[in-house]
Design a protein around this motif. Structure first.
Motif, mmCIF file in Angstrom:
data_model
loop_
_atom_site.group_PDB
_atom_site.id
_atom_site.type_symbol
_atom_site.label_atom_id
_atom_site.label_comp_id
_atom_site.label_asym_id
_atom_site.label_seq_id
_atom_site.Cartn_x
_atom_site.Cartn_y
_atom_site.Cartn_z
ATOM 1 N N GLU A 154 0.813 -1.214 0.000
ATOM 2 C CA GLU A 154 0.000 0.000 0.000
ATOM 3 C C GLU A 154 0.850 1.269 0.000
ATOM 4 N N HIS A 155 1.984 1.236 0.689
ATOM 5 C CA HIS A 155 2.798 2.444 0.829
ATOM 6 C C HIS A 155 3.970 2.500 -0.153
ATOM 7 N N THR A 156 4.005 1.586 -1.111
ATOM 8 C CA THR A 156 5.055 1.599 -2.122
ATOM 9 C C THR A 156 4.577 2.332 -3.362
ATOM 10 N N LYS A 157 5.338 3.304 -3.812
ATOM 11 C CA LYS A 157 5.019 3.982 -5.064
ATOM 12 C C LYS A 157 5.558 3.140 -6.223
ATOM 13 N N VAL A 158 4.702 2.856 -7.187
ATOM 14 C CA VAL A 158 5.105 2.124 -8.382
ATOM 15 C C VAL A 158 5.150 3.120 -9.533
ATOM 16 N N VAL A 159 6.306 3.236 -10.156
ATOM 17 C CA VAL A 159 6.484 4.219 -11.225
ATOM 18 C C VAL A 159 6.946 3.519 -12.502
ATOM 19 N N GLY A 160 6.479 4.032 -13.635
ATOM 20 C CA GLY A 160 6.777 3.430 -14.923
ATOM 21 C C GLY A 160 7.925 4.120 -15.639
ATOM 22 N N VAL A 161 8.923 3.334 -16.024
ATOM 23 C CA VAL A 161 10.048 3.863 -16.791
ATOM 24 C C VAL A 161 9.565 4.139 -18.219
ATOM 25 N N THR A 162 9.770 5.356 -18.696
ATOM 26 C CA THR A 162 9.307 5.722 -20.033
ATOM 27 C C THR A 162 10.389 5.500 -21.079
ATOM 28 N N LEU A 163 11.430 6.308 -21.045
ATOM 29 C CA LEU A 163 12.533 6.179 -22.003
ATOM 30 C C LEU A 163 13.843 6.356 -21.250
ATOM 31 N N LEU A 164 14.709 5.357 -21.334
ATOM 32 C CA LEU A 164 15.977 5.420 -20.607
ATOM 33 C C LEU A 164 16.766 6.674 -20.982
ATOM 34 N N THR A 165 17.431 7.252 -20.002
ATOM 35 C CA THR A 165 18.174 8.495 -20.257
ATOM 36 C C THR A 165 19.441 8.253 -21.072
ATOM 37 N N SER A 166 19.773 7.006 -21.329
ATOM 38 C CA SER A 166 20.924 6.690 -22.185
ATOM 39 C C SER A 166 20.532 6.642 -23.656
ATOM 40 N N LEU A 167 19.231 6.851 -23.958
ATOM 41 C CA LEU A 167 18.735 6.793 -25.332
ATOM 42 C C LEU A 167 18.376 8.189 -25.833
ATOM 43 N N ASP A 168 18.618 8.445 -27.120
ATOM 44 C CA ASP A 168 18.174 9.679 -27.748
ATOM 45 C C ASP A 168 17.289 9.331 -28.946
ATOM 46 N N GLN A 169 16.921 10.340 -29.726
ATOM 47 C CA GLN A 169 15.989 10.090 -30.821
ATOM 48 C C GLN A 169 16.558 9.129 -31.867
ATOM 49 N N ASN A 170 17.855 9.186 -32.095
ATOM 50 C CA ASN A 170 18.477 8.264 -33.042
ATOM 51 C C ASN A 170 18.316 6.820 -32.565
ATOM 52 N N ASP A 171 18.531 6.593 -31.279
ATOM 53 C CA ASP A 171 18.354 5.252 -30.716
ATOM 54 C C ASP A 171 16.897 4.807 -30.818
ATOM 55 N N MET A 172 15.980 5.729 -30.587
ATOM 56 C CA MET A 172 14.554 5.398 -30.664
ATOM 57 C C MET A 172 14.193 4.835 -32.031
ATOM 58 N N GLY A 173 14.681 5.488 -33.090
ATOM 59 C CA GLY A 173 14.369 5.027 -34.441
ATOM 60 C C GLY A 173 14.871 3.624 -34.696
ATOM 61 N N LYS A 174 16.040 3.315 -34.158
ATOM 62 C CA LYS A 174 16.640 2.001 -34.383
ATOM 63 C C LYS A 174 15.877 0.874 -33.688
ATOM 64 N N ILE A 175 15.164 1.197 -32.612
ATOM 65 C CA ILE A 175 14.407 0.148 -31.932
ATOM 66 C C ILE A 175 12.907 0.241 -32.222
ATOM 67 N N GLY A 176 12.555 1.083 -33.184
ATOM 68 C CA GLY A 176 11.188 1.089 -33.676
ATOM 69 C C GLY A 176 10.224 2.050 -33.030
ATOM 70 N N TYR A 177 10.729 2.960 -32.174
ATOM 71 C CA TYR A 177 9.851 3.953 -31.575
ATOM 72 C C TYR A 177 9.644 5.113 -32.540
ATOM 73 N N GLN A 178 8.419 5.590 -32.604
ATOM 74 C CA GLN A 178 8.086 6.702 -33.483
ATOM 75 C C GLN A 178 8.076 8.016 -32.711
ATOM 76 N N GLY A 179 8.384 9.106 -33.402
ATOM 77 C CA GLY A 179 8.312 10.426 -32.795
ATOM 78 C C GLY A 179 9.561 10.793 -32.012
ATOM 79 N N THR A 180 9.411 11.780 -31.142
ATOM 80 C CA THR A 180 10.518 12.310 -30.354
ATOM 81 C C THR A 180 10.499 11.719 -28.946
ATOM 82 N N PRO A 181 11.575 11.924 -28.173
ATOM 83 C CA PRO A 181 11.537 11.497 -26.770
ATOM 84 C C PRO A 181 10.351 12.089 -26.015
ATOM 85 N N HIS A 182 10.026 13.361 -26.286
ATOM 86 C CA HIS A 182 8.868 13.962 -25.633
ATOM 87 C C HIS A 182 7.594 13.195 -25.972
#
Length: 224
Positions: free
Chosen positions: A104-132
């Motif tokens: 009950e008292h544990t916050k569960v948070v979702g990782v969105t995009l690792l900070t070691s990745l940029d837009q170039n990396d996103m394209g290579k793994i199939g993500y569309q759009g910008t980090p935002h």
């Protein structure tokens, strides 16, 4: 929390982790234990770090089918972590089950995009759009799934905060002004992240790799 800084004890060396934690405990709000530490020491290591009486953030980035993630969450409930991470890209059902299985008292948070990745990396793994785009898309999904918040870089936390006013925002990969970037590609300073709406600041190497970790932690605390 009065001090939002959690120092990342990313080391397989338990004694080193304890030494660093003892050194900085007066200038941080909690301790982050990631995969490197947990794979080396498991529950025993967490119990040893808990003796320092600071909140524990288990950064395990759980990512699997919903049933498996729920059972993994149940397995760490006895550790009573303050925060646990799951990968938001695991989908809504996985996040729902993770939150339902957490303490009950544990916050569960979702990782969105690792900070070691940029837009170039996103394209290579199939993500569309910008980090935002990716962060906002997964922030919406995490909120719908009932999570407490997300993990994102300081570059996106301001936009995420606007669309999720009461979310809990964890920002890792932070670097003090003039600090070495290392493997981080979307880093900002701790003060910038806090000003943009970060709830919790994860700082590792700028503190743990410093000649004097206590002085480094104290200097960062002074900027907030």
């Amino acid at each position: 929390m009065s001090n939002p800084v959690f120092v990342a004890l990313d080391t397989p060396d338990l004694e080193q982790a304890i030494t660093i934690a003892k050194s900085v405990r007066g200038h941080v709000g909690g301790l982050k234990l990631g995969l490197e530490f947990f794979c080396a020491h498991g529950h025993h290591g967490v119990h040893e770090i808990q003796k320092l009486d600071l909140p524990i953030f288990l950064d395990l980035k759980l990512h699997d089918i919903p049933n498996t993630v729920a059972k993994a969450m149940q397995a760490i409930n006895m550790l009573e972590p303050a925060v646990v991470t799951v990968h938001a890209s695991g989908g809504r059902a996985m996040m729902e089950d993770a939150k339902a299985a957490a303490n009950e008292h544990t916050k569960v948070v979702g990782v969105t995009l690792l900070t070691s990745l940029d837009q170039n990396d996103m394209g290579k793994i199939g993500y569309q759009g910008t980090p935002h785009d990716q962060v906002e898309r997964l922030a919406d999904l995490a909120r719908e799934a009932g999570l407490d918040g997300i993990v994102c870089s300081g570059n996106e936390v301001g936009a995420a905060h606007k669309i999720w006013k009461d979310g809990f925002f964890v920002v890792p990969g932070l670097r003090p002004k003039g600090g070495a970037m290392g493997d981080q590609k979307r880093a900002v300073t701790p003060q910038q992240a806090r000003n943009n709406g970060a709830s919790l600041l994860v700082i590792g190497r700028p503190i743990t790799g410093a000649e004097d970790p206590n002085a480094a932690a104290r200097a960062i605390e002074a900027t907030l």
